[in-house]
Design an enzyme around this catalytic site. Structure first.
Site, PDB file in Angstrom:
ATOM      1  N   ARG A  95       0.815  -1.208   0.000  1.00 20.07           N
ATOM      2  CA  ARG A  95       0.000   0.000   0.000  1.00 20.07           C
ATOM      3  C   ARG A  95       0.852   1.263   0.000  1.00 20.07           C
ATOM      4  NH1 ARG A  95      -3.056   1.843  -2.715  1.00 20.07           N
ATOM      5  NH2 ARG A  95      -4.043  -0.180  -2.625  1.00 20.07           N
ATOM      6  N   LYS A 130       2.397  24.868  -3.788  1.00 16.03           N
ATOM      7  CA  LYS A 130       1.102  24.311  -3.377  1.00 16.03           C
ATOM      8  C   LYS A 130       1.157  22.787  -3.490  1.00 16.03           C
ATOM      9  CE  LYS A 130      -1.298  28.483  -4.864  1.00 16.03           C
ATOM     10  NZ  LYS A 130      -2.236  29.090  -5.844  1.00 16.03           N
ATOM     11  N   LYS A 162       5.610  39.081  -2.677  1.00 16.42           N
ATOM     12  CA  LYS A 162       4.186  39.022  -2.985  1.00 16.42           C
ATOM     13  C   LYS A 162       3.460  40.215  -2.370  1.00 16.42           C
ATOM     14  CE  LYS A 162       2.475  35.022  -3.787  1.00 16.42           C
ATOM     15  NZ  LYS A 162       1.839  33.687  -3.684  1.00 16.42           N
ATOM     16  N   GLU A 192       5.535  39.960  -7.479  1.00 17.65           N
ATOM     17  CA  GLU A 192       4.145  39.742  -7.890  1.00 17.65           C
ATOM     18  C   GLU A 192       3.488  41.082  -8.194  1.00 17.65           C
ATOM     19  OE1 GLU A 192       0.985  36.940  -5.913  1.00 17.65           O
ATOM     20  OE2 GLU A 192       0.855  38.903  -4.959  1.00 17.65           O
ATOM     21  N   ASP A 213      -0.162  38.426 -11.978  1.00 15.34           N
ATOM     22  CA  ASP A 213      -1.126  37.650 -11.203  1.00 15.34           C
ATOM     23  C   ASP A 213      -2.567  37.918 -11.612  1.00 15.34           C
ATOM     24  OD1 ASP A 213      -1.814  35.829  -9.121  1.00 15.34           O
ATOM     25  OD2 ASP A 213      -2.359  37.523  -7.848  1.00 15.34           O
TER      26      ASP A 213
END
Length: 274
Positions: A95, A130, A162, A192, A213
């Protein structure tokens, strides 16, 4: 390898715990069997050596021969690898090996679809941070297996200023200036931006990469024209298999896609005793 071993050992401990009671109850000690990993659908393979390592950590005597390499396309019914060893170890590792192999192949498969969708445009598909917590090294490897490229791995290997960094620093120019003073010259500085005014600020501040963005296609085209090769242009936000080609055709250099590591479907693979 040490990081991958840590991931595998944690997964084995999670799954086996105090012992595999079913195998202990039903399988004779020392029973040797042969097994195969078989594709149950078409996909791009990634993680075959990780699967091998699962069994090696359980028993170094397990024989494992891969038939297909990572990055290759697999057709339904094809055998990916065969292994031979004590049934108890094969059952304990089954598994965990499949969980990792199926997920890694899912990432590679989705990545390959994005890469194919932008062929001929000059744009490069890159990933994001992510990722599944604890599995980043495997998922980013799988992006490469699928033909994509890695963005920064973590917070330490690239400067990406950012929206919240800009707000905290007091503006794009201040943030970029501080980053230049702090970061070594080997690290690129990316900023960004949300509109053309911010693109202009980032250019004037000397950003190496400008992240565009959630801009619509018309604004992306204008941004690429404004940048005019003075920095790399990266599109982000609203990227899927239906939109990525149009985004690539605006002339951006990079397209970052979070979906490759957070919205993939695991490949369907079985391990069967023969």
């Amino acid at each position: 390898m040490l990081e991958i071993d840590r991931i595998i050992r944690n997964a084995l401990q999670e799954d086996i715990g105090l012992g595999d009671v079913t195998t202990l109850a039903t399988v004779s000690p020392g029973k040797v069997v042969r097994a195969e990993f078989v594709a149950k659908e078409d996909f791009v393979l990634s993680g075959i050596d990780v699967a091998r390592r699962v069994f090696q950590l359980l028993d170094e005597e397990v024989a494992f021969e891969k038939i297909i390499e990572d990055g290759q396309s697999v057709r339904r019914g094809e055998v990916l690898a065969w292994l031979k060893g004590e049934a108890s170890f094969l059952l304990q590792g089954e598994r965990v090996a499949l969980n990792l192999l199926q997920r890694m192949s899912g990432v590679a498969t989705l990545t390959s679809r994005f890469v194919k969708a932008v062929e001929g445009t000059g744009a490069t598909i890159v990933d994001t941070r992510k990722t599944t917590p604890g599995l980043r090294i495997l998922e980013k490897y799988s992006v490469r297996s699928g033909g994509g490229r890695n963005h920064r791995t973590s917070l330490y290997d690239g400067v990406l200023i950012k929206e919240n960094h800009i707000a905290a620093a007091g503006g794009i120019a201040t943030a970029v200036g501080r980053a230049r003073d702090y970061a070594p010259h080997t690290l690129k500085i990316e900023v960004e931006t949300r509109d053309l005014a911010e693109v202009g600020e980032a250019l004037e501040a000397g950003a190496d990469i400008i992240l565009l963005d959630n801009m619509d296609l018309e604004t992306l085209c204008s941004a690429v024209e404004l940048i005019d090769g003075r920095a790399l242009a990266e599109a982000s936000g609203g990227v899927n298999l239906e939109t990525v080609r149009e985004i690539a055709e605006t002339g951006v250099d990079l397209i970052s896609v979070g979906a490759m590591t957070h919205s993939y479907l695991a490949a369907d693979i079985s391990m069967l005793f023969r």
